[in-house]
Write a protein that holds these residues in place. Structure first.
Motif, short mmCIF file in Angstrom:
data_model
loop_
_atom_site.label_atom_id
_atom_site.label_comp_id
_atom_site.label_asym_id
_atom_site.label_seq_id
_atom_site.Cartn_x
_atom_site.Cartn_y
_atom_site.Cartn_z
N GLU A 1 1.99 -14.30 -22.14
CA GLU A 1 2.22 -13.30 -21.13
C GLU A 1 2.08 -13.78 -19.41
O GLU A 1 1.13 -14.88 -19.22
CB GLU A 1 1.26 -12.71 -21.70
N LYS A 2 3.06 -12.88 -18.45
CA LYS A 2 3.28 -13.14 -17.38
C LYS A 2 2.41 -12.04 -16.75
O LYS A 2 2.54 -11.11 -16.60
CB LYS A 2 3.82 -14.10 -16.99
N PRO A 3 1.26 -12.93 -15.95
CA PRO A 3 0.61 -11.90 -14.60
C PRO A 3 1.64 -10.49 -14.47
O PRO A 3 3.23 -11.19 -13.41
CB PRO A 3 0.44 -12.28 -13.66
N GLN A 4 1.80 -9.37 -13.34
CA GLN A 4 2.70 -8.52 -13.06
C GLN A 4 2.18 -7.95 -11.60
O GLN A 4 3.18 -7.63 -11.42
CB GLN A 4 2.25 -7.08 -14.65
N ILE A 5 0.99 -8.96 -11.55
CA ILE A 5 0.30 -8.29 -10.40
C ILE A 5 0.35 -9.72 -8.99
O ILE A 5 -0.42 -10.66 -9.71
CB ILE A 5 -1.12 -7.45 -10.24
N MET A 6 1.07 -9.42 -8.39
CA MET A 6 1.33 -10.49 -7.23
C MET A 6 -0.52 -10.77 -6.67
O MET A 6 -0.79 -10.12 -6.34
CB MET A 6 1.53 -10.04 -6.40
N PHE A 7 -0.99 -12.15 -6.72
CA PHE A 7 -2.00 -13.05 -6.20
C PHE A 7 -2.09 -13.56 -4.85
O PHE A 7 -1.36 -13.75 -4.50
CB PHE A 7 -3.25 -13.60 -7.26
N TYR A 8 -2.89 -12.74 -4.64
CA TYR A 8 -3.10 -13.00 -2.51
C TYR A 8 -3.18 -14.74 -2.73
O TYR A 8 -4.19 -15.14 -3.15
CB TYR A 8 -3.42 -12.06 -2.11
N GLN A 9 -2.77 -15.32 -2.01
CA GLN A 9 -3.10 -17.20 -1.77
C GLN A 9 -3.26 -17.36 -0.35
O GLN A 9 -2.25 -16.23 0.84
CB GLN A 9 -1.88 -17.68 -2.14
N PRO A 10 -4.18 -17.55 0.29
CA PRO A 10 -4.79 -17.90 1.71
C PRO A 10 -3.32 -18.23 2.34
O PRO A 10 -2.65 -19.23 1.83
CB PRO A 10 -5.46 -19.09 2.10
N GLY A 11 -3.17 -17.67 3.39
CA GLY A 11 -1.97 -17.91 4.28
C GLY A 11 -0.63 -17.97 3.80
O GLY A 11 0.80 -17.50 4.60
N ASP A 12 -0.61 -16.14 2.73
CA ASP A 12 0.45 -15.95 2.02
C ASP A 12 1.24 -14.58 3.66
O ASP A 12 0.59 -13.81 3.78
CB ASP A 12 -0.01 -14.89 0.66
N ILE A 13 2.82 -14.74 3.15
CA ILE A 13 3.12 -13.07 4.30
C ILE A 13 3.16 -11.90 3.59
O ILE A 13 3.40 -11.72 2.24
CB ILE A 13 4.28 -13.75 4.66
N SER A 14 2.47 -11.19 3.55
CA SER A 14 3.24 -9.89 2.51
C SER A 14 4.05 -9.39 2.43
O SER A 14 5.37 -9.46 3.56
CB SER A 14 1.46 -8.82 2.97
N LYS A 15 4.40 -8.82 1.39
CA LYS A 15 5.42 -8.33 0.51
C LYS A 15 6.21 -6.56 0.75
O LYS A 15 6.57 -6.00 0.83
CB LYS A 15 5.97 -8.73 -0.05
N VAL A 16 4.81 -6.42 1.26
CA VAL A 16 4.76 -4.68 1.55
C VAL A 16 5.14 -4.48 2.47
O VAL A 16 4.74 -4.68 3.32
CB VAL A 16 3.20 -3.63 0.88
N PRO A 17 5.85 -3.27 2.96
CA PRO A 17 6.50 -2.89 3.77
C PRO A 17 5.70 -2.41 4.73
O PRO A 17 4.52 -1.78 4.58
CB PRO A 17 7.61 -1.17 2.98
N TYR A 18 6.02 -3.40 5.86
CA TYR A 18 5.35 -2.73 7.07
C TYR A 18 3.96 -3.36 7.49
O TYR A 18 3.32 -3.36 8.15
CB TYR A 18 5.43 -0.78 7.41
N ALA A 19 3.67 -3.89 6.48
CA ALA A 19 2.57 -4.87 6.51
C ALA A 19 2.05 -5.56 7.34
O ALA A 19 1.65 -6.73 7.60
CB ALA A 19 2.07 -5.37 4.55
N GLU A 20 3.69 -6.24 7.62
CA GLU A 20 3.62 -7.88 8.65
C GLU A 20 4.58 -7.16 9.86
O GLU A 20 5.47 -5.65 9.59
CB GLU A 20 4.73 -8.63 8.11
N SER A 21 4.99 -7.43 10.97
CA SER A 21 6.07 -7.28 11.94
C SER A 21 6.81 -7.54 11.51
O SER A 21 7.17 -8.16 10.77
CB SER A 21 5.21 -7.45 13.13
#
Ligand code: FAD
Length: 507
Positions: free
Chosen positions: A79-99
């Motif tokens: 089985e593969k994880p379904q939830i994105m796991f944050y790693q140090p330095g990651d840029i968020s993919k959530v809309p408007y979470a980054e400029s």
């Protein structure tokens, strides 16, 4: 190598003293943890031997899984994880979470090195986030070791701007000579992602507003002595202007500095209030009243200097202090600028101070928008996700639109700073920066208010899911009062514009 289990195997561990659970295909042994679970045994027992993914993410942030990683036994086979796991330095993919430049939009402002720089700074600061939060929560003085880690990475000087970073090695291999205000913007934003306003003030607040007074107005020997110590984190520094009776009206300060009869030093007497970082400071860049006006003096913590912590709405690691000067001897060489022309020194700092606050404020709002977006997607009430309610989408729309408007104005102002010398900045940018700050704190007010309504009870609970929301609603007023209050900013902005109002203009 991590062990692999079937769901059937996990299901066998479902008794009170042998509890396994699954969170997004990872298997955890909760048997030893159950008595320590802050939420009690019941919520865990309910999921003994089962998949607890939705229940876990309904009540906890992902950070908790990192903190308690030691209870992880392995994963579910095939089985593969379904939830994105944050790693140090990651840029968020959530809309408007980054400029927008970091969300895949074109930008005239940022180049490849700015992108490398943000990742490198984020990796460093993510690595220090847990420690940062411990200081924020305990209210303790940030340790020398912690501050010096930032100094060694060039991240103290990086907060002060292009002039201060010369000679430093910067994250991401950025050369000091290419360091412009967009790099500086990135640094302020990345520090704001700690969501530790108390600690941030304690480490950076006093330093960023006081060091420029030495860089721009200190004698060469004073600069050579003080700057390396402060920018490496070995010594702390603050700006002491406000007094118990004098806030917005700086010109009325009462602290006196009398020249000694032999002309070798000043004797300083007076009190200062709400001095950020003051409780830990070794140096105080201080506004004093000399015989013919206001002057600025660099005062060392020496005999006659006393500081007392003032508790404010942010964490006490801000080191906000009441400072007493009682017959303090200050060498005349510690005069910053010219005697009786200290007002120039005071004013020279304001634009940059406001700029720093603007950068931190947009990221504080952005973190909250990201959390609201995630929460509205995952929180189910009355059988529906919050995001399925039009009223919640409407709140998010308002938050995003206000945040993006402000950020775009800020990027424009940053561009202007990159292309104007100090004199032109002083003439042209004092008004727009003041108005931008005024509008930024109005934006924080609305974003914080709507975020609280989206998060409900969690918005007014210090720990857990709503931590960033609670932090913003408790502390956003700092930006609306410090560095020039909203009323003063609005007034300054319009008065500056009036200076250039064409006298022959008619409706
Ligand atoms: C946590 C904290 C940290 C601080 N850190 C520092 C520091 O490091 N160094 C330092 O020197 N100072 C610092 N200050 C002081 C801060 O800059 C002052 O609080 C601020 O300048 C406002 O002064 P005041 O609080 O005395 O308000 P006042 O000047 O008494 O004003 C009260 C209110 O009246 C409004 N007002 C005042 N004049 C006008 C006017 N002409 N028109 C319309 N409205 C007006 C203001 O907007 C304000 O909201 C800090 C303050 C706090 C609370």
């Amino acid at each position: 190598m991590s062990k692999v289990f079937s769901r059937g195997e996990v299901a066998k561990h479902s008794s009170e003293d042998d509890i396994w659970i699954i969170i997004d295909t990872a298997v955890y042994d909760m048997s030893r943890f159950i008595d320590m679970h802050p939420g009690g045994a019941f919520p865990i027992l309910e999921y003994a031997g089962k998949d607890a993914t939705d229940a876990f993410y309904g009540l906890h942030k992902q950070d908790v899984l990192i903190k308690y990683d030691r209870y992880k036994l392995g994963t579910i086979a095939n089985e593969k994880p379904q939830i994105m796991f944050y790693q140090p330095g990651d840029i968020s993919k959530v809309p408007y979470a980054e400029s927008s430049a970091w969300m895949g939009y074109k930008s005239p402002y940022f180049n490849e090195n700015h992108f490398k720089f943000r990742i490198a700074v984020r990796q460093i600061l993510d690595g220090l986030k847990n420690e940062a939060r411990e200081f924020e929560d305990s209210g303790e003085r940030p340790s020398d070791k912690f501050v010096q880690k930032l100094g060694a990475a060039g991240l103290l000087a990086a907060n002060i701007g292009p002039d201060a970073v010369q000679g430093f090695q910067l994250p991401g291999g950025v050369k000091p000579e290419e360091y412009d205000y967009f790099y500086e913007m990135i640094v302020h934003e990345e520090f704001a992602r700690w969501a530790c306003p108390g600690l941030g003030s304690g480490i950076l607040g006093g330093m960023t507003i006081s060091v420029p007074t030495v860089i721009n107005f200190g004698k060469p020997e004073l600069k050579a002595k003080i700057l390396p110590l402060v920018l490496s984190g070995k010594k702390r520094m603050c700006l002491a202007i406000t007094e118990p009776t004098t806030g917005s009206d700086v010109a009325n300060i009462k602290t006196t500095a009398k020249l000694s009869s032999d002309g070798s030093h000043y004797i300083v007497n007076g009190v200062k209030k709400w001095i950020t970082t003051g409780a830990f400071a070794d140096y105080f860049s201080t506004a004093v009243r000399t015989d013919g006006g206001i002057s600025m003096l660099l005062i060392e913590r020496t005999e006659g200097v006393e500081t007392k912590l003032i508790k404010t709405s942010s964490g006490s690691s801000a080191g906000t202090a009441y400072v007493t000067f009682d017959n303090v001897k200050v060498p005349v060489d510690n005069l910053l600028g010219v005697e009786n022309e200290g007002f120039k020194v005071v004013l020279s700092n304001f634009n940059h101070e406001r700029y720093i606050m603007l950068c931190g404020a947009t990221m504080a709002a952005r973190l909250v928008v990201e959390d609201c977006f995630k929460w509205a997607n995952q929180r189910k009430v009355f059988g529906k996700r919050l995001i399925d309610q039009p009223v919640i989408r409407n709140k998010l729309a308002g938050m995003i639109a206000q945040l993006e408007s402000m950020h775009n104005w800020l990027e424009n102002l940053t561009y202007q700073m990159n292309h104007m010398d100090y004199k032109e900045q002083s003439i042209k940018l004092a008004g727009p920066l003041a108005l931008c700050k005024y509008q930024m704190t109005r934006m924080l007010h609305h974003v914080s208010d709507d975020a609280c309504q989206i998060f409900g009870g969690r918005a007014i609970t210090k720990t857990g899911m709503g931590r960033n929301i609670e932090t913003l609603q408790r502390t956003y007023k700092f930006s609306a009062i410090l560095g020039g209050s909203e009323e003063i900013m609005a007034d300054l902005g319009v008065r500056q514009a009036l200076k250039y109002f064409p006298q022959n203009a008619r409706l």
